[in-house]
Design an enzyme around this catalytic site. Structure first.
Site, mmCIF file in Angstrom:
data_model
loop_
_atom_site.group_PDB
_atom_site.id
_atom_site.type_symbol
_atom_site.label_atom_id
_atom_site.label_comp_id
_atom_site.label_asym_id
_atom_site.label_seq_id
_atom_site.Cartn_x
_atom_site.Cartn_y
_atom_site.Cartn_z
ATOM 1 N N ASP A 303 58.457 54.800 -77.109
ATOM 2 C CA ASP A 303 57.398 55.343 -78.338
ATOM 3 C C ASP A 303 56.141 54.763 -78.320
ATOM 4 O O ASP A 303 55.680 53.652 -78.472
ATOM 5 C CB ASP A 303 58.194 54.698 -79.437
ATOM 6 N N GLU A 337 49.204 55.845 -84.919
ATOM 7 C CA GLU A 337 50.393 56.580 -85.583
ATOM 8 C C GLU A 337 51.313 55.640 -86.199
ATOM 9 O O GLU A 337 51.881 55.820 -87.368
ATOM 10 C CB GLU A 337 51.199 57.564 -84.501
ATOM 11 N N GLU A 338 51.513 54.379 -85.470
ATOM 12 C CA GLU A 338 52.431 53.456 -86.054
ATOM 13 C C GLU A 338 52.031 52.864 -87.350
ATOM 14 O O GLU A 338 52.866 52.248 -87.945
ATOM 15 C CB GLU A 338 52.848 52.513 -85.088
ATOM 16 N N HIS A 435 60.845 50.407 -81.080
ATOM 17 C CA HIS A 435 60.193 49.281 -81.811
ATOM 18 C C HIS A 435 60.530 47.846 -81.429
ATOM 19 O O HIS A 435 60.358 46.918 -81.879
ATOM 20 C CB HIS A 435 60.136 49.251 -83.305
#
Length: 472
Positions: A303, A337-338, A435
């Protein structure tokens, strides 16, 4: 032939049921256009084979995996606002130039800057137990001495509201069941706000994960104007369930929470862009993307390093085969993005003036295990076209077209009517690593990334090379 007859009848019935006054002649014309389009797409079988062969067994085999490993082993995780992220962006800019892609450039954006600092949570009663935690993005810190308070365990926002009188001065622990990421993530995003509304001094959220080996999973959370900002962190599934059992027995639980988390002023970052310029309609675009930022734990390999590098690989495969589609293929590696799609929102605001020229927006942000198909959002006519494109991948048995093609970085375009697609794979496996400290290269398989890149390249190339744009 039988399959084509059923498809033909199905399209005919759909058109007749929704013609709204259209003549039968118009319906027949639409069917003729679809039949011609079906034949046009079938003509890409040889190109599809060339792309798949190059990606899976040719000289590009394992290339996306090896490129990604070099970056994440060298740079590490890439948190919004960090030096690691900006170093990765500069490396990627040079990589894309060296790869021979066109119009390589950086587009400046402003992004959040948050740092975790040291953090700990220790259960003091009924026994001493040091807990694994990860502070949630944008959380405030505790005072230097920490916050020591009794715990209130709840399983839902409804239970919290029913027991609001018990929450004041306590640390609220959410032990919400995992009902899929889209449902359960609301506790991570809004848990601190809801706890603060009833007077809690901090919140600890059961990690939003499909599986746990005592692994906390971080992520973004959001405060609300007019509501006190309280520290918030995620804890492991195991600790959340343990405290729920303790509470059900009437056991008093006391935790000391210490967090050095701090928010800093927004800082400059960049979306990274590269293209293969279209041969006939260069102003029209098929956008292929993944995000380069990550959380500050693990390596940010799944991710979304894998999505960013599979998207790069798609353009590399097309370039290596000497292909140039009619429309421009545009690679965008998003920043921040996160933190809620910050980089992609600013990109949309800058480029939406040309929205009529975007045929398809694509985002890979689900880990790049063995792909099961394509998630797609668009009109019925566009979906029928995407199904024909995916049928080109029958030799590798990846042909399905699912719903819900949305992704954080492409949602702005989809909501404005542009068709959108996401690469879909084993989401249960993905959310086991997502995450967490486990988001490393070890979780990825180079062979699976080869197939992901092949699918991504075929879909993006064919849609970019068709004579007509996808219908809205």
């Amino acid at each position: 032939m039988t399959l084509f007859i059923f498809l033909f009848l199905g399209v005919l019935l759909h058109l007749l049921s929704s013609c709204s006054g259209k003549s039968v002649g118009e319906d027949v014309a639409h069917l003729k256009i679809f039949r011609e389009l079906k034949e046009e797409i079938a003509g890409y079988q040889n190109v599809t084979k060339a792309i798949v062969d190059l990606a899976v067994s040719g000289k590009a085999q394992n290339r996306s995996y090896e490129r990604l490993a070099l970056l994440v082993d060298t740079v590490g995780p890439r948190l919004s606002g960090s030096k690691n992220l900006e170093k990765a962006i500069q490396i990627m800019y040079q990589n894309l130039v060296d790869d021979g892609l066109e119009n390589v450039h950086l587009e400046s954006v402003r992004i959040p800057h948050w740092e975790r600092g040291q953090e700990s949570a220790v259960m003091l009663e009924p026994r001493n137990h040091t807990m694994a935690i990860l502070g949630l993005g944008s959380s405030v810190g505790t005072p230097p001495e920490g916050i020591t308070a009794e715990v209130l365990v709840v399983t839902s926002f409804d239970e919290l509201h029913r027991r609001a009188s018990e929450a004041r001065g306590k640390i609220v622990v959410y032990n919400q069941p995992y009902k899929g990421y889209g449902v359960s993530v609301q506790y991570r995003a809004q848990g601190a706000v809801e706890a603060a509304k009833v007077g809690a001094v901090a919140s600890l959220i059961r990690s939003v994960a499909s599986f746990s080996l005592y692994s906390p999973h971080t992520g973004i959370q959001f405060y609300q104007d007019g509501v006190p900002k309280i520290p918030t962190a995620c804890i492991t599934v195991e600790d959340a369930e343990m405290m729920a059992r303790m509470a059900s027995r009437g056991t008093k639980i006391i935790i000391q929470l210490k967090m050095e988390a701090k928010n800093y002023p927004n800082t400059e970052s960049f979306n990274t862009v590269a293209e293969i310029i279209g041969s006939k309609y260069p102003e029209q675009v098929v956008l292929v993307s993944g995000h380069l930022d990550s959380w500050d734990v693990g390596q940010g390999a799944l991710d979304d390093g894998s999505g960013a590098f599979v998207s790069w690989e798609a353009l590399s495969l097309i370039k290596d085969l000497g292909l140039r589609p009619k429309r421009t293929l545009r690679l965008v590696l998003w920043t921040a993005e996160e933190q809620g799609g910050i980089g992609s929102l600013q990109y949309y605001q800058l480029h939406k003036v040309n929205i009529s020229n975007f045929s398809l927006v694509m985002e890979s942000d689900s880990g790049n295990f063995m792909p099961t198909g394509l998630a797609f959002t668009g009109s019925d006519k566009a979906r029928a076209i995407m199904k024909e494109v995916m049928n080109l991948l029958q030799p590798i048995n990846i042909t399905q077209v699912f719903g819900d093609g949305e992704g954080t970085d492409i949602n702005y375009w989809i909501q404005a009517g542009v068709p959108g697609a996401s690469l879909l794979d084993d989401l249960k496996k993905y959310f086991s690593f997502h995450h967490s400290h486990g988001d490393t290269m070890t979780a990825l398989d180079p062979i699976q990334m080869n197939y992901s890149a092949a699918v991504w390249a075929v879909v993006s190339y064919v849609i970019a090379d068709l004579e007509e744009m996808l219908p809205r």
